[in-house]
Scaffold this active site. Structure first.
Site, mmCIF file in Angstrom:
data_model
loop_
_atom_site.group_PDB
_atom_site.id
_atom_site.type_symbol
_atom_site.label_atom_id
_atom_site.label_comp_id
_atom_site.label_asym_id
_atom_site.label_seq_id
_atom_site.Cartn_x
_atom_site.Cartn_y
_atom_site.Cartn_z
ATOM 1 N N GLY A 88 64.563 57.886 23.470
ATOM 2 C CA GLY A 88 64.140 58.605 22.269
ATOM 3 C C GLY A 88 62.828 59.335 22.503
ATOM 4 O O GLY A 88 62.218 59.210 23.582
ATOM 5 N N ASP A 89 62.431 60.123 21.507
ATOM 6 C CA ASP A 89 61.159 60.852 21.561
ATOM 7 C C ASP A 89 61.093 61.835 22.732
ATOM 8 O O ASP A 89 60.019 62.100 23.273
ATOM 9 C CB ASP A 89 59.960 59.876 21.642
ATOM 10 N N GLY A 134 61.788 64.946 22.452
ATOM 11 C CA GLY A 134 61.442 66.276 21.933
ATOM 12 C C GLY A 134 62.672 67.019 21.423
ATOM 13 O O GLY A 134 62.726 68.248 21.470
ATOM 14 N N LYS A 135 63.630 66.259 20.903
ATOM 15 C CA LYS A 135 64.888 66.874 20.432
ATOM 16 C C LYS A 135 64.682 67.778 19.227
ATOM 17 O O LYS A 135 65.297 68.829 19.116
ATOM 18 C CB LYS A 135 65.902 65.784 20.036
ATOM 19 N N ASN A 148 65.045 55.927 10.899
ATOM 20 C CA ASN A 148 64.270 55.404 12.037
ATOM 21 C C ASN A 148 63.879 56.559 12.965
ATOM 22 O O ASN A 148 62.923 56.468 13.722
ATOM 23 C CB ASN A 148 65.061 54.338 12.819
ATOM 24 N N ALA A 149 64.648 57.642 12.910
ATOM 25 C CA ALA A 149 64.345 58.808 13.741
ATOM 26 C C ALA A 149 63.125 59.530 13.188
ATOM 27 O O ALA A 149 62.830 59.451 11.998
ATOM 28 C CB ALA A 149 65.533 59.765 13.736
ATOM 29 N N GLY A 150 62.438 60.234 14.066
ATOM 30 C CA GLY A 150 61.311 61.047 13.603
ATOM 31 C C GLY A 150 61.278 62.293 14.451
ATOM 32 O O GLY A 150 61.000 62.231 15.644
ATOM 33 N N HIS A 151 61.638 63.417 13.879
ATOM 34 C CA HIS A 151 61.676 64.660 14.636
ATOM 35 C C HIS A 151 60.498 65.533 14.229
ATOM 36 O O HIS A 151 60.399 65.963 13.083
ATOM 37 C CB HIS A 151 63.020 65.377 14.408
ATOM 38 N N GLN A 192 67.342 59.245 18.318
ATOM 39 C CA GLN A 192 67.006 58.250 19.348
ATOM 40 C C GLN A 192 67.465 58.764 20.723
ATOM 41 O O GLN A 192 67.617 59.962 20.901
ATOM 42 C CB GLN A 192 67.629 56.874 19.032
ATOM 43 N N GLY A 201 54.045 55.604 14.206
ATOM 44 C CA GLY A 201 52.692 55.840 14.705
ATOM 45 C C GLY A 201 52.298 54.913 15.841
ATOM 46 O O GLY A 201 51.157 54.932 16.306
ATOM 47 N N ASP A 208 54.305 70.168 31.131
ATOM 48 C CA ASP A 208 52.874 70.488 31.214
ATOM 49 C C ASP A 208 51.999 69.241 31.271
ATOM 50 O O ASP A 208 50.876 69.296 31.790
ATOM 51 C CB ASP A 208 52.453 71.366 30.024
ATOM 52 N N GLY A 267 55.688 73.244 25.253
ATOM 53 C CA GLY A 267 54.696 73.008 24.207
ATOM 54 C C GLY A 267 55.422 72.785 22.895
ATOM 55 O O GLY A 267 56.624 73.051 22.791
HETATM 56 P P1 IMP Z 1 65.663 50.265 14.943
HETATM 57 O O1 IMP Z 1 66.470 51.479 15.263
HETATM 58 O O2 IMP Z 1 64.629 50.479 13.874
HETATM 59 O O3 IMP Z 1 66.513 49.054 14.689
HETATM 60 O O4 IMP Z 1 64.798 49.908 16.266
HETATM 61 C C1 IMP Z 1 65.421 49.478 17.470
HETATM 62 C C2 IMP Z 1 64.702 50.050 18.679
HETATM 63 O O5 IMP Z 1 64.906 51.463 18.719
HETATM 64 C C3 IMP Z 1 63.187 49.859 18.663
HETATM 65 O O6 IMP Z 1 62.757 49.704 20.004
HETATM 66 C C4 IMP Z 1 62.655 51.174 18.127
HETATM 67 O O7 IMP Z 1 61.342 51.429 18.553
HETATM 68 C C5 IMP Z 1 63.650 52.134 18.758
HETATM 69 N N1 IMP Z 1 63.783 53.383 17.999
HETATM 70 C C6 IMP Z 1 64.439 53.598 16.842
HETATM 71 N N2 IMP Z 1 64.355 54.868 16.459
HETATM 72 C C7 IMP Z 1 63.656 55.511 17.415
HETATM 73 C C8 IMP Z 1 63.276 56.881 17.612
HETATM 74 O O8 IMP Z 1 63.585 57.789 16.830
HETATM 75 N N3 IMP Z 1 62.563 57.141 18.735
HETATM 76 C C9 IMP Z 1 62.245 56.177 19.644
HETATM 77 N N4 IMP Z 1 62.587 54.898 19.503
HETATM 78 C C10 IMP Z 1 63.287 54.567 18.404
#
Ligand code: IMP
Length: 428
Positions: free
Chosen positions: A13-14, A16-17, A39-42, A225, A303, A334, A412
């Site tokens: 995950g993370d 940069g999608k 749980n995702a954060g874009h 993710q 965070g 970069d 970037g």
């Molecule tokens: P959950 O999806 O909240 O159950 O978390 C399970 C695992 O997936 C944990 O290690 C989280 O940190 C990771 N995780 C969930 N969503 C993301 C995401 O969008 N980016 C990175 N890691 C994630």
């Protein structure tokens, strides 16, 4: 010409999608989420303004594409409405452009409470979840007593189903986790009230996708993710609860393999991970600290600081195969600018097959190939010819090792910062 493109993260995950989805969404008629939840954060930066999306497809900022949330996504109604309101306050029209599958499992406060109580109870063995209730809601789905979005719009059906589910969750909370139970009437009233607000956006996402495909419209499927967090193919049990790999597109949106023309794998030039779990190439040295600092590696949802390490070509090659990656987009190159050397994990010592589960992953010791670093600045670069020779050599070696071509580079956070060698929508 490709009309249907899937974007997947190939690491934890993370990668940069969000930015790439936002970029390609300009060519798309519909952008679709198919798994995961808030749980995702874009993170997107457009015109210098930063927006973090958790549930709504990143295509929303184009002001044009239809945005769809398929049945495989778990939806927290309150979080979704908050996100919609936040965007609409900035004059981005959402309600008329967003379609939600009635089959999406609903995350209620009991799921969050259970997720957090369970993590507390696990102590040192905690997964490090986002605490958003993702695991418990997918459990309810598989247990076949889950509440789905369509249930929220029928008060009688909702009351019938919710009573049973909450009884069960309250029993677990109180007697297994010694946590406070939730007030059934309060949760029901809130769910019904939120359901009314979401009702106008419910639609048959699968049928809409079939119709768009039949009309030759361009579709963009937005993964959340990364592949190594896949419940089946990832570093189990340190994974999320959905299929983040290619199969999730089919089950989570109701399309067939024939409806996919191109799969873009987003890969960070190094590796990061948030939460606990195996990470063979993790660094706790100056290189790792430099990646964290220069890459501003903090989770978009929680965070939390991200763990950093070298790129892992062994894991990547496996994920390329699983997902049928057509081309890669390498992000954050970069961050490695000016390093005296960069390393690539090319094999694992201690294990002679691809690790199965966390215990076997713990045995995997990285074997590195060292590549000379490069001087010069790739940050914000848009011209492929200006790429330092060392950076080009790094990318070419990666292509060989993971057996997939690099089709894009992101240099970037800004929409325009990057190089497109081959545009996904222009591929044969
Ligand atoms: P959950 O999806 O909240 O159950 O978390 C399970 C695992 O997936 C944990 O290690 C989280 O940190 C990771 N995780 C969930 N969503 C993301 C995401 O969008 N980016 C990175 N890691 C994630």
């Amino acid at each position: 010409m490709s009309r249907s493109v899937v974007i997947l993260g190939t690491q934890w995950g993370d990668e940069g999608k969000g930015k790439i989805v936002d970029l390609l969404a300009h060519d798309a008629d519909a952008v679709v989420r198919f798994q995961g939840g808030h749980n995702a954060g874009h993170t997107l930066v457009v015109d210098g303004k930063k927006t973090v999306l958790h549930l709504i497809p990143s295509g929303i900022l184009t002001q044009r594409a239809r945005c769809l949330i398929g049945n495989g996504v778990v939806v927290a109604p309150a979080a979704l409405i908050k996100e919609i309101d936040g965007l609409e306050q900035h004059d981005i029209e959402v309600r008329s452009r967003l379609g939600l599958s009635g089959a999406c499992p609903v995350i209620l406060s009991c799921h969050e409470a259970l997720d957090q109580a369970r993590e507390r109870a696990k102590g040192k063995k905690a997964i490090g979840t986002t605490g958003r209730g993702i695991g418990p809601v997918y459990e309810d789905k598989a247990s076949r007593h889950g509440i789905r979005l369509a249930d929220l719009t029928d008060p009688k059906r909702l009351a019938d189903k919710l009573g049973g589910v909450l009884d069960y969750h309250n029993f677990l909370l109180q007697h297994y986790y010694q946590a406070d139970p939730l007030d059934v009437a309060e949760v029901s009233d809130q769910a019904a009230m939120l359901g009314e607000q979401l009702k106008p956006m419910l639609c048959d996402v699968t049928a809409d996708l079939h119709a768009l495909r039949a009309q030759g419209k361009a579709l963009l499927f937005e993964g959340a993710q990364g592949s190594l967090l896949d419940i089946d193919h990832g570093t189990y049990p340190f994974v999320t609860s959905s299929n983040t790999t290619i199969g999730g597109v089919m089950t989570g949106a109701g399309v067939s393999p024939q409806d996919i023309d191109y799969v873009l794998g987003i890969t960070k030039a190094y590796t990061t991970r948030v939460g606990a779990g195996p990470f063979p190439t993790e660094l706790d040295d100056d290189y790792g600290h430099r990646m964290a600092e220069r890459g501003v590696e903090f989770g978009a949802t929680t965070g939390r600081p991200r763990r950093c390490g070298w790129i892992d070509a062994v894991a990547l090659r496996r994920m390329v195969k699983i997902n049928g990656i057509t081309g890669l987009c390498i992000t954050k190159l970069d961050v490695l600018d000016g390093f005296d050397q960069v390393k690539v994990c090319v094999d694992y010592d201690g294990i002679d097959h691809f690790p199965l589960g966390a215990e076997e992953w713990a045995d995997a010791r990285p074997v590195y190939e060292t590549i000379p670093g490069w001087q010069g600045n790739t940050r914000g670069m848009t011209d492929a010819d200006a790429l330092p020779a060392g950076a080009r050599a790094y990318l070419e070696r990666l292509e060989e090792l993971v057996e997939a071509p690099v089709h894009m580079l992101s240099t970037g956070p800004e929409r325009e910062a990057g190089v497109i060698f081959q545009h996904p929508y222009a591929s044969a």
